[in-house]
Design a protein around this motif. Structure first.
Motif, PDB file in Angstrom:
ATOM      1  N   VAL A 240       0.863  -1.175   0.000  1.00  8.76           N
ATOM      2  CA  VAL A 240       0.000   0.000   0.000  1.00  8.76           C
ATOM      3  C   VAL A 240       0.903   1.229   0.000  1.00  8.76           C
ATOM      4  O   VAL A 240       1.993   1.209   0.596  1.00  8.76           O
ATOM      5  N   ARG A 241       0.434   2.298  -0.656  1.00  6.69           N
ATOM      6  CA  ARG A 241       1.212   3.534  -0.690  1.00  6.69           C
ATOM      7  C   ARG A 241       0.452   4.652   0.017  1.00  6.69           C
ATOM      8  O   ARG A 241      -0.755   4.793  -0.169  1.00  6.69           O
ATOM      9  N   LEU A 242       1.192   5.421   0.815  1.00  6.46           N
ATOM     10  CA  LEU A 242       0.650   6.619   1.447  1.00  6.46           C
ATOM     11  C   LEU A 242       1.064   7.812   0.609  1.00  6.46           C
ATOM     12  O   LEU A 242       2.248   7.964   0.272  1.00  6.46           O
ATOM     13  N   ALA A 243       0.110   8.677   0.287  1.00  3.80           N
ATOM     14  CA  ALA A 243       0.383   9.817  -0.597  1.00  3.80           C
ATOM     15  C   ALA A 243       0.150  11.125   0.124  1.00  3.80           C
ATOM     16  O   ALA A 243      -0.889  11.322   0.771  1.00  3.80           O
ATOM     17  N   ILE A 244       1.133  12.037   0.054  1.00  2.00           N
ATOM     18  CA  ILE A 244       0.966  13.402   0.522  1.00  2.00           C
ATOM     19  C   ILE A 244       1.537  14.293  -0.567  1.00  2.00           C
ATOM     20  O   ILE A 244       2.755  14.370  -0.770  1.00  2.00           O
ATOM     21  N   GLY A 245       0.650  14.959  -1.286  1.00  2.00           N
ATOM     22  CA  GLY A 245       1.075  15.706  -2.459  1.00  2.00           C
ATOM     23  C   GLY A 245       1.691  14.754  -3.464  1.00  2.00           C
ATOM     24  O   GLY A 245       1.192  13.656  -3.717  1.00  2.00           O
ATOM     25  N   LYS A 286       7.398  12.484  12.896  1.00  2.00           N
ATOM     26  CA  LYS A 286       8.733  13.078  12.880  1.00  2.00           C
ATOM     27  C   LYS A 286       9.191  13.379  11.459  1.00  2.00           C
ATOM     28  O   LYS A 286       9.968  14.314  11.231  1.00  2.00           O
ATOM     29  N   THR A 287       8.696  12.580  10.498  1.00  4.63           N
ATOM     30  CA  THR A 287       9.115  12.761   9.106  1.00  4.63           C
ATOM     31  C   THR A 287       8.376  13.908   8.437  1.00  4.63           C
ATOM     32  O   THR A 287       8.990  14.761   7.769  1.00  4.63           O
ATOM     33  N   VAL A 288       7.064  13.948   8.568  1.00  4.42           N
ATOM     34  CA  VAL A 288       6.272  14.933   7.824  1.00  4.42           C
ATOM     35  C   VAL A 288       5.714  16.036   8.724  1.00  4.42           C
ATOM     36  O   VAL A 288       5.223  17.041   8.218  1.00  4.42           O
ATOM     37  N   GLY A 289       5.764  15.837  10.047  1.00  2.45           N
ATOM     38  CA  GLY A 289       5.171  16.816  10.952  1.00  2.45           C
ATOM     39  C   GLY A 289       6.100  17.978  11.249  1.00  2.45           C
ATOM     40  O   GLY A 289       7.290  17.972  10.918  1.00  2.45           O
ATOM     41  N   ARG A 290       5.529  18.988  11.880  1.00  5.34           N
ATOM     42  CA  ARG A 290       6.307  20.167  12.261  1.00  5.34           C
ATOM     43  C   ARG A 290       5.629  20.805  13.471  1.00  5.34           C
ATOM     44  O   ARG A 290       4.412  21.025  13.471  1.00  5.34           O
ATOM     45  N   GLU A 291       6.420  21.084  14.498  1.00  4.47           N
ATOM     46  CA  GLU A 291       5.868  21.695  15.700  1.00  4.47           C
ATOM     47  C   GLU A 291       5.536  23.163  15.437  1.00  4.47           C
ATOM     48  O   GLU A 291       6.282  23.856  14.737  1.00  4.47           O
ATOM     49  N   PRO A 292       4.433  23.654  15.996  1.00  2.00           N
ATOM     50  CA  PRO A 292       4.122  25.081  15.835  1.00  2.00           C
ATOM     51  C   PRO A 292       5.109  25.927  16.636  1.00  2.00           C
ATOM     52  O   PRO A 292       5.650  25.486  17.644  1.00  2.00           O
ATOM     53  N   GLN A 293       5.351  27.130  16.164  1.00  2.50           N
ATOM     54  CA  GLN A 293       6.240  28.051  16.863  1.00  2.50           C
ATOM     55  C   GLN A 293       5.445  29.266  17.312  1.00  2.50           C
ATOM     56  O   GLN A 293       4.747  29.902  16.506  1.00  2.50           O
ATOM     57  N   VAL A 335      -3.880   3.013  -2.814  1.00  4.65           N
ATOM     58  CA  VAL A 335      -3.207   4.264  -2.455  1.00  4.65           C
ATOM     59  C   VAL A 335      -4.083   4.972  -1.418  1.00  4.65           C
ATOM     60  O   VAL A 335      -5.278   5.176  -1.635  1.00  4.65           O
ATOM     61  N   ALA A 336      -3.472   5.350  -0.292  1.00  2.00           N
ATOM     62  CA  ALA A 336      -4.204   6.016   0.795  1.00  2.00           C
ATOM     63  C   ALA A 336      -3.645   7.409   1.000  1.00  2.00           C
ATOM     64  O   ALA A 336      -2.422   7.613   0.925  1.00  2.00           O
ATOM     65  N   PRO A 337      -4.503   8.397   1.272  1.00  2.00           N
ATOM     66  CA  PRO A 337      -3.999   9.755   1.530  1.00  2.00           C
ATOM     67  C   PRO A 337      -3.381   9.849   2.921  1.00  2.00           C
ATOM     68  O   PRO A 337      -3.940   9.340   3.899  1.00  2.00           O
TER      69      PRO A 337
END
Length: 615
Positions: A240-245, A286-293, A335-337
């Motif tokens: 299975v593939r995960l797609a982001i953009g 950790k790979t695709v996320g980002r902490e708010p500042q 394919v999953a979003p």
């Protein structure tokens, strides 16, 4: 001719129906008389228990309630340590009434037994005749000590319980296999508790009492899981593939097997979950996320400006897991979003701009030095209070802001004033920062609610404007009464500390005056034994200093000249000890004078140097 007159008498006859009713009435009357006679004959005394009644298996018929109660209590005491054997599944356990603290309400049982044959005459006789013929056994109300009873039930359950096993799907390699369920057996605790208490409360012992055990049937059958097993085979058939953009993350079959949570505990559906799935989504974040500042404030040579906030990005785990499962259950479109959501900072740019932190309100600098540990502590506690926002109307607390200043936070041993003496202690140098903060709030004209002077006078601090702290009891506190937010910043140099307050300046005028430092007492004297000095000799080690006092008055005016505050802070400082060493060494014996020689020359020895005695 003679006339003859004849007379006759008419006799009435009863019909057959009337005769029948008459006979029935006679019979009923006779029966009633017999019944009354029987009722009278067996009614007995209402003060005694009916014949044939039993309590807890013991015949108490004919006894008075008091006598019956005495007899029952006597029998119960005699059996308090007589065990009853309880059995189940080939196992046996022996319990005594005294072990479970069995208590029986014999009074209520005797009252119940009396009611079995009680009532008005002749009804009482009929009731007692029935008890005499058919018997009546009263089971008394009994109870056990809950903790002891539950302990025994737990012991029985550990030995007897074999819980059922639900049908389940397991993976053999990457192949789903249905494992049939299996029935078990469970101790019926509620029924077992009643059986145990009743058996131990009885006054007749049954050799073996069976404990109730029920069959524990599984809720899930193997047949019900066959369609789910087919779904699991589809899920594990291909990657299975995960797609982001435009980005794709490939999940191989072994990874899908780790993420797939197979049916268990009666659940009949597949889902994405479990410890491995949680760890997978943590890595994905950790790979695709980002902490708010949060928005922040930058101090420049031209003033202070707002650093804009930045939204964060987080993996929407429930939505991504649901899409991943749908893709895995599809034989073609796999394919999953990868669903992400924005996360807001705690302090947004607009909120930071609305705080009114636009200019320097007050600043103060102190010079410091000392050993490396003290410098380290100054820098550490300055960091703890740096970048601290104070809301309008909020009271700033030095102790609450820094928390406990201990070794776990990195504080080191350095010179510190303890009980009026300069010693070495944990956190020495912290008061350099609290004094600087105090003077910054002082110069800003803020309302100061708590300040304490040092125990000893320190000359390099402004006269009467030092501030000591000690966690948690001695604190420095002031109130932000400017109507806008304040930002406290610290700047630590190699030998100086500056504390600034930024906000919207209330343009207050601060007028202060310090009273001269006056002596309020002589130095305290501390005498120390010195074995190197002879008895009667003294030596001054430290000159000490007298106790001192001063006070500082501050008046604060608003821009219109209105007096806001008129405060006076009094400072009293202990004197430093005058240390005198007292000789404890015994004096040597005096030597005899030598006799004159023929030449007239007198021989002498070298004199001993004596430390002069202090006045």
């Amino acid at each position: 001719m003679a006339l003859r007159v004849s007379s006759s008498r008419t006799r009435s006859r009863l019909s057959p129906r009337q005769l029948l009713w008459r006979r029935v009435a006679v019979a009923v009357g006779a029966i009633a008389l017999v019944a009354i006679a029987l009722g009278l004959a067996f009614s007995g005394s209402p003060a005694t228990l009916p014949e044939g009644v039993r309590v807890a298996g013991v015949d108490v018929g004919g006894l008075t309630p008091a006598a019956a109660r005495v007899d029952l209590e006597r029998r119960a005491r005699a059996l308090a340590n007589t065990p009853v054997t309880f059995t189940a599944d080939g196992r046996s356990w022996r319990l005594r009434p005294s072990q479970l603290g069995i208590s029986v309400n014999w009074d209520a049982a005797v009252v119940t037994a009396l009611r079995e044959g009680n009532g008005p005459v002749p009804v009482r006789g009929f009731l007692r005749l029935g008890v005499r013929i058919f018997g009546a056994d009263v089971s008394p109300a009994a109870e056990a000590y809950d903790a002891a009873l539950n302990f025994e039930l737990d012991r029985f359950a550990r030995a007897l319980d074999r819980p059922h096993r639900e049908a389940a799907i397991v993976l053999k390699g990457r192949t789903p296999v249905v494992v049939p369920g299996q029935s078990g057996r469970i101790l019926d605790r509620d029924q077992a508790a009643r059986v145990i208490v009743q058996a131990l409360a009885s006054l007749t012992r049954t050799p073996h009492v069976a404990l109730p055990v029920r069959v524990d049937v599984p809720r899930m059958t193997a047949a019900a899981l066959q369609p789910v097993a087919a779904q699991a085979r589809t899920a594990l058939s291909k990657p299975v593939r995960l797609a982001i953009g435009p980005t794709r993350y490939r999940l191989p079959r072994y990874r899908i097997a780790q993420l797939l949570d197979l049916p268990a505990g009666g659940r009949r559906s597949l889902r994405i979950g479990g410890e491995r799935a949680t760890a997978f989504f943590v890595r994905l974040q950790k790979t695709v996320g980002r902490e708010p500042q949060d928005a922040d404030f930058a101090v420049t040579t031209h003033g202070i400006r707002v650093i804009p906030a930045r939204d964060g990005r987080a993996v929407d785990v429930p939505a991504t897991a649901a899409g991943l499962l749908r893709a895995a259950l599809s034989p073609v479109n796999r394919v999953a979003p990868l669903v992400v959501k924005r996360t807001q900072p705690k302090l947004t740019t607009s909120a930071a701009k609305a705080m009114g932190i636009d200019e320097l309100v007050s600043s103060y600098t102190t010079i410091y030095g000392g050993d490396p540990n003290r410098i380290h502590n100054v820098q550490l506690v300055a960091h703890l209070i740096d970048d601290h926002l104070i809301a309008p109307g909020e009271e700033f607390s030095f102790n609450q802001t820094t928390g406990d200043r201990n070794a776990s936070k990195g504080f080191l041993e350095a010179p510190v004033i303890i009980n009026g003496e300069l010693q070495t202690g944990l956190g020495g140098g912290v008061c350099q920062v609290s004094t600087t903060v105090f003077n910054t709030a002082y110069e800003a004209g803020l309302k100061i609610t708590a300040r304490t002077n040092h125990a000893l006078y320190i000359s390099h601090y402004p006269l009467g404007r030092d501030a000591t702290v000690n966690y948690p009891d001695t604190d420095l506190r002031f109130v932000n009464d400017t109507g806008h937010w304040l930002l406290l910043r610290t700047f630590v140099g190699s030998a100086s500390l500056t504390v600034n307050l930024y906000g919207t300046s209330p343009h207050r005028k601060v007028v202060s005056e310090a009273a001269p430092l006056v002596t309020t007492g002589p130095p305290p004297v501390k005498k120390v034994d010195d074995p190197t000095l002879f008895v009667g000799q003294k030596a001054l080690e430290e000159a000490g200093s007298p106790s001192l006092a001063t006070h500082e008055e501050r008046k604060v005016y608003d821009p219109s000249g209105k007096l806001l505050y008129d405060n006076t802070w009094y400072s009293s400082y202990r004197g430093e000890y005058k240390i005198v060493r007292i000789g404890t060494k015994p004096k040597p014996e005096a030597k005899k004078k030598p006799k004159p020689t023929d030449t007239g020359v007198t021989t002498t020895t070298t004199p001993t140097t004596v430390i002069p005695t202090l006045p």
